[in-house]
Design an enzyme around this catalytic site. Structure first.
Site, PDB file in Angstrom:
ATOM      1  N   LYS A 116     -24.298 -37.299 -37.168  1.00 40.88           N
ATOM      2  CA  LYS A 116     -23.173 -36.645 -36.503  1.00 40.88           C
ATOM      3  C   LYS A 116     -21.919 -36.669 -37.374  1.00 40.88           C
ATOM      4  O   LYS A 116     -21.091 -35.754 -37.304  1.00 40.88           O
ATOM      5  CB  LYS A 116     -22.917 -37.300 -35.156  1.00 40.88           C
ATOM      6  CG  LYS A 116     -24.058 -37.125 -34.155  1.00 40.88           C
ATOM      7  CD  LYS A 116     -24.170 -35.708 -33.619  1.00 40.88           C
ATOM      8  CE  LYS A 116     -25.207 -34.837 -34.255  1.00 40.88           C
ATOM      9  NZ  LYS A 116     -25.274 -33.478 -33.700  1.00 40.88           N
ATOM     10  N   TYR A 153     -28.510 -41.695 -36.040  1.00 43.19           N
ATOM     11  CA  TYR A 153     -27.880 -40.645 -35.248  1.00 43.19           C
ATOM     12  C   TYR A 153     -26.393 -40.549 -35.572  1.00 43.19           C
ATOM     13  O   TYR A 153     -25.858 -39.445 -35.800  1.00 43.19           O
ATOM     14  CB  TYR A 153     -28.081 -40.931 -33.766  1.00 43.19           C
ATOM     15  CG  TYR A 153     -27.349 -39.975 -32.853  1.00 43.19           C
ATOM     16  CD1 TYR A 153     -27.852 -38.707 -32.588  1.00 43.19           C
ATOM     17  CD2 TYR A 153     -26.138 -40.343 -32.264  1.00 43.19           C
ATOM     18  CE1 TYR A 153     -27.182 -37.824 -31.761  1.00 43.19           C
ATOM     19  CE2 TYR A 153     -25.458 -39.475 -31.433  1.00 43.19           C
ATOM     20  CZ  TYR A 153     -25.976 -38.206 -31.184  1.00 43.19           C
ATOM     21  OH  TYR A 153     -25.289 -37.335 -30.367  1.00 43.19           O
TER      22      TYR A 153
END
Length: 256
Positions: free
Chosen positions: A156, A152
């Protein structure tokens, strides 16, 4: 009034941003993963102009969403909000890609490449990107043991890199990234400590186009203030390599 498309906007921060923008008399088009979510979004925000339906997990799904958006005409702004979170297990999509990468990184690239160029682009990143590395040599997690939190955070970071790559390549577009804070959405979890009431304000400000102070590009924000992102996000060689990887995987070139 601006015409604004928001990906991943059937719930959470996407819906919060849409609700605020609609209250400001902007024309909003929502996006939902499936018909059930689309119906719920229509009930939640009946003043939305339309709801585009499509699963961004696959390349064809993302292409279809972009085609639906283009069929509605040109938009002033696009907010890349769709994402899955840091607690995801390792799962491959129908294209054989880790679904965190497919949704958080690749779909943002595909929508950027295929939706007719707006005046404003906003990419939602995360504070978790600050401790990540781009790991472009193993972006598909073929060599490493899966870690959902790391995957994740990397995705990002990729979103910030993409925002800055676009800012360099498309000088007529205001392209920026931001972090909304760790807030108690379904993705963030109930224990998230940041202020939910602030989490959607920066992105709405950037896409609305009503404040000359938002007429900037290639910047990173947190709660309406500029911040410096992870240094790798500013690395132009890494940005260009990420764009090239996404183009190769998707088969979609980014227009110069």
């Amino acid at each position: 009034m601006s015409r604004i498309f928001i990906s991943g906007s059937s719930t959470g921060l996407g819906m919060m941003a849409a609700d605020l923008l609609a209250a400001q008399d902007h024309e909003i088009v929502l996006h939902a993963r499936n018909a059930a979510r689309a119906e719920a979004a229509r009930k939640e925000l009946p003043q939305a102009k339309a709801v585009v339906v499509g699963d961004l997990e696959t390349i064809e799904g993302a292409k279809n969403v972009a085609a639906q958006v283009n069929a509605l005409g040109r938009f002033d702004a696009v907010m890349h909000n769709a994402a899955v979170g840091y607690r995801e297990g390792h799962r491959l999509t129908a294209d054989g890609l880790p679904h965190v990468f497919a949704i958080n990184t690749l779909s943002a690239y595909i929508l950027t490449a295929l939706i007719r160029r707006p005046k404003r682009l906003v990419y939602l990143s995360s504070g978790m990107h600050r401790h990540a590395h781009a790991n472009l040599d193993d972006i598909l997690w073929k060599q490493r043991h899966w870690n959902g939190s790391t995957a994740y955070a990397e995705s990002k970071l990729h979103d910030a890199m993409l925002a800055f790559a676009i800012a360099r390549r498309w000088p007529g577009v205001f392209s920026n990234a931001l972090e909304p804070g760790w807030v108690p959405t379904r993705m963030g979890g109930p224990g998230a400590p940041d202020d939910m009431s602030q989490a959607h304000l920066t992105q709405t400000w950037l896409v609305a186009g009503e404040d000359p102070k938002a007429d900037v590009t290639g910047h990173y924000f947190y709660h309406l203030q500029r911040m410096e992102p992870n240094a790798e996000a500013r690395d132009e060689a890494l940005q260009d390599r990420l764009v090239a990887i996404c183009a190769e995987i998707s088969g979609i070139a980014l227009e110069a």
